[in-house]
Enzyme design. Structure first.
Site, short mmCIF file in Angstrom:
data_model
loop_
_atom_site.label_atom_id
_atom_site.label_comp_id
_atom_site.label_asym_id
_atom_site.label_seq_id
_atom_site.Cartn_x
_atom_site.Cartn_y
_atom_site.Cartn_z
CD GLU A 1 5.53 -7.07 -16.93
OE1 GLU A 1 4.56 -6.41 -17.33
OE2 GLU A 1 5.34 -7.83 -15.99
CB ALA B 1 -0.91 0.07 1.08
CG ASN C 1 -50.57 8.60 16.01
OD1 ASN C 1 -50.49 7.76 15.11
ND2 ASN C 1 -50.76 10.02 15.84
CG ASN D 1 -32.36 16.93 19.39
OD1 ASN D 1 -32.72 17.93 18.82
ND2 ASN D 1 -31.56 15.97 19.30
NE ARG E 1 -2.27 5.98 -12.89
CZ ARG E 1 -2.19 5.04 -13.41
NH1 ARG E 1 -2.67 4.54 -14.58
NH2 ARG E 1 -1.48 4.00 -12.80
CG ASN F 1 -4.05 2.37 -11.20
OD1 ASN F 1 -3.26 2.13 -10.45
ND2 ASN F 1 -4.39 1.56 -12.24
#
Length: 455
Positions: free
Chosen positions: A158, A12, A363, A372, A18, A230
């Protein structure tokens, strides 16, 4: 046989330029959960007992976030960015503790599921030294190819280094890898940087292991599970895939989604069978919905619990701390925050209930507000079982309405109402005959004079 131990190393350290964001890339959320947390979750489900997260220089935000998401996770810093193998070796201390299996993951692959990780670990258990997780695609351009020989993985090539024949291969590298712990450091230490970028590539350990006669394998995972994120467009795409998965899970579990593509879940949404969700409903984090609930269109729910046979909306908002008991109803354009709505109670129209308890079968009339907050502190309102609060009433907290209490419409209640009492909190009406016509004529004359003066 004792269970195999497993370390998950999550990379990470990328800057994520980007993303065009001050927030580190791996902390951008999918379904309300940072991407790196999705990866941690998947590895834990795959049996990884320990997690090591490799962060980049200045990765304090990631370090703090990881500590909050997984308190037992350790973090390591990759000061210089010299390739993926170099990043993995930043966690050398963790690897050296000795694990049967080491999973190498990326913090920006939030769609990964535990199944391919478990399959990779299974191959390690049967003798493989390295297992690469790949995918098949009809459009392999741009991806590294998995070169297999004799049923074994020989290399990852690659595209720029591939021959024309190798470029025809549709089995591609997904980036994720499992390494036998007994070989991990030895293989990683043999990775060199004799390449154009002078970087240490993790993929090189495939050829190193194969040349040493070790068993190297590749397994297949769905393409979408290996997607790396990305930029914001890819993040949105990942969100869409995650939501599609979750909607399908919900429907197969017995939930009716009338317009599935308009319903958005969070990573931890729990929803029971026979619940019906109408279009355009959003579930934020921390929502639990029981069975046989109806959630009408355009409702927004976050941090709330909803018991069986309740009804919500349309256009309702349940905020954190809302707790609806069985057969409760929160209707159109109502908001509930940090409040309990007990069994059978009704909050039907255009109402705000915050920091309160509404007793069973009570009700609450349209336009009621629990006042409040005084600008500094929050205060509680308690409404008893069977109470009736008339429309357009303001209950100024702290205040209580006793069981069976009755508040007349239009009241401002500043003192508690005993059980079964009737409370009026409004000015007495006064009617003056003919005064309406007199007032209307006076206002008309004033308007005419103003108009004449403007000419």
């Amino acid at each position: 046989m004792s269970p195999r131990t497993c370390l998950s190393i999550i990379l990470a350290a990328g800057e994520g330029t980007r993303m065009k964001s001050a927030l580190p890339k791996v902390l951008h959320p999918v379904a309300g959960l940072p991407m790196v947390a999705h990866v941690i979750k998947a590895t834990r489900q795959a049996g990884a007992g320990d997690v090591a997260v490799v962060v980049g220089h200045g990765g304090e935000q990631v370090r703090k976030a990881v500590a909050g998401l997984a308190s037992s996770a350790s973090t390591f810093e990759q000061v210089e960015r010299l390739g993926t193998a170099h990043a993995v070796l930043a966690a050398r201390e963790a690897i050296a503790r000795g694990y049967d299996d080491v999973l190498v993951m990326f913090g920006d692959t939030p769609l990964i599921t535990p199944e391919p990780l478990q399959a990779a670990r299974e191959r390690l258990a049967h003798g493989a030294a390295v297992v690469v997780i790949g995918f098949r695609t009809d459009a392999p351009t741009g991806y590294g190819r998995l070169i297999e020989e004799g049923g074994k993985l020989a290399a990852i090539r690659e595209e720029k280094d591939s021959t024309d024949e190798e470029r025809k291969i549709t089995f591609c590298n997904g980036g994720l890898m499992a390494i036998a712990g007994q070989h991990a450091l030895a293989l990683l230490d043999k990775v060199g940087n004799a390449n154009a970028k002078a970087e240490y590539y993790l993929t090189d350990i495939v050829e190193i292991a194969a040349q040493e006669g070790l068993d190297v394998a590749a397994i297949e995972a769905p393409f979408e599970s290996l997607l790396g994120i990305n930029n914001r467009a890819e993040l949105a795409n990942a969100e869409g895939i995650w939501q599609k998965r979750r909607r399908r899970e919900a429907m197969l579990a017995g939930v009716t989604l009338i317009a599935p593509d308009t319903v958005y879940f969070s990573h931890d949404t729990e929803i029971g069978a026979d619940t019906v969700v109408e279009p355009n409903v959003w579930f934020g984090p921390g929502v639990t919905v029981a069975s046989d609930v109806v959630i009408h269109a355009f409702s927004h729910i976050e941090g709330a619990k909803v018991a069986a046979n309740s009804q919500i909306g349309p256009f309702a908002r349940l905020r954190p701390g809302a707790d609806l008991h069985e057969k409760a109803k929160v209707g159109n354009f109502c908001e509930v925050k940090n409040a309990t709505i007990e069994k059978g109670a009704k909050v039907n129209h255009l109402t705000y209930i915050g920091d309160a308890r509404v007793g069973a079968e009570a009700n609450i009339g349209a336009g009621t507000i629990t006042c409040n907050y005084d600008g500094f502190s929050k205060f509680h309102t308690d409404i008893g079982a069977g109470a009736f609060v008339g429309s357009n009433s303001s209950l100024v907290a702290p205040v209580s309405i006793g069981d069976g209490g009755y508040v007349a419409s239009g009241s401002v209640i500043t003192e508690s109402v005993p059980a079964d009492a009737l409370a009026f909190g409004r000015a007495r009406q006064k009617t003056i005959p003919g005064k309406g016509r007199e007032l209307r004529e006076r206002l008309a004359d004033a308007a005419a004079a103003k108009k004449a003066a403007a000419k």
